[in-house]
Design an enzyme around this catalytic site. Structure first.
Site: not given
Ligand code: 4NP
Length: 155
Positions: A15, A123, A9
């Site tokens: 995720r 997300d 991800c």
């Molecule tokens: P992930 O979610 O891609 O599912 O781990 C996110 C976690 C952090 C961020 C964006 C998406 N961020 O911008 O810090």
């Protein structure tokens, strides 16, 4: 040799840690290795988001020992299957691929549930707990299909 699967991800804290934990719970670790990472460097070394830890725990899956890592080019050699959580992650991974062998290892995870539709696992980072419940359900269904496909193809 084990069949190796990588879940990807953006941050590797919401995720893909769930996808890793869920798929691991459906496969025999003697024959399969499942890992996860993010396309970004934002959270390298961090534990999964507490909301991912909580929804996993509610479903008897422990993801607390995971630590975030960033996707790297050598992952194309290490892994047999690379699953992106959304189109943006998919494009970021494909941009690093050198040939069709590497390209062909990459797919969007929800295509295992809704073939060829390129649907995103939303997300959940900026939303509430409900988002994590929904993400868990989607990933559980997709991972069920992945696990049966892997078991069939390795028979
Ligand atoms: P992930 O979610 O891609 O599912 O781990 C996110 C976690 C952090 C961020 C964006 C998406 N961020 O911008 O810090």
């Amino acid at each position: 040799m084990k069949t190796k699967v990588l879940m990807v991800c953006l941050g590797n804290i919401c995720r893909s840690p769930l996808a890793e934990g869920i798929l691991k719970s459906k496969l025999d670790s003697r024959y399969y290795q499942v890992d996860s990472c993010g396309t970004s460097s934002y959270h390298i070394g961090s534990k999964p988001d507490i909301r991912s830890i909580d929804i996993a725990k509610k479903n008897n899956i422990d993801i607390t020992r995971q630590r975030a890592a960033q996707f790297k080019k050598s992952d194309f050699d290490t892994y047999d299957y690379i699953y992106a959580m959304d189109t943006s992650n998919y494009q970021d991974i494909i941009a690093l691929a050198n040939n069709s062998l590497q390209n062909n290892k990459v797919n969007q995870i929800l295509n295992e549930l809704h073939p060829n539709q390129n649907l995103d696992v939303p997300d959940p980072y900026y939303g509430g707990d409900q988002g994590f419940e929904e993400v868990f359900k989607m990933l559980d269904q997709a991972c069920e299909n992945i696990a049966s496909k892997l078991k069939k193809s390795d028979q």
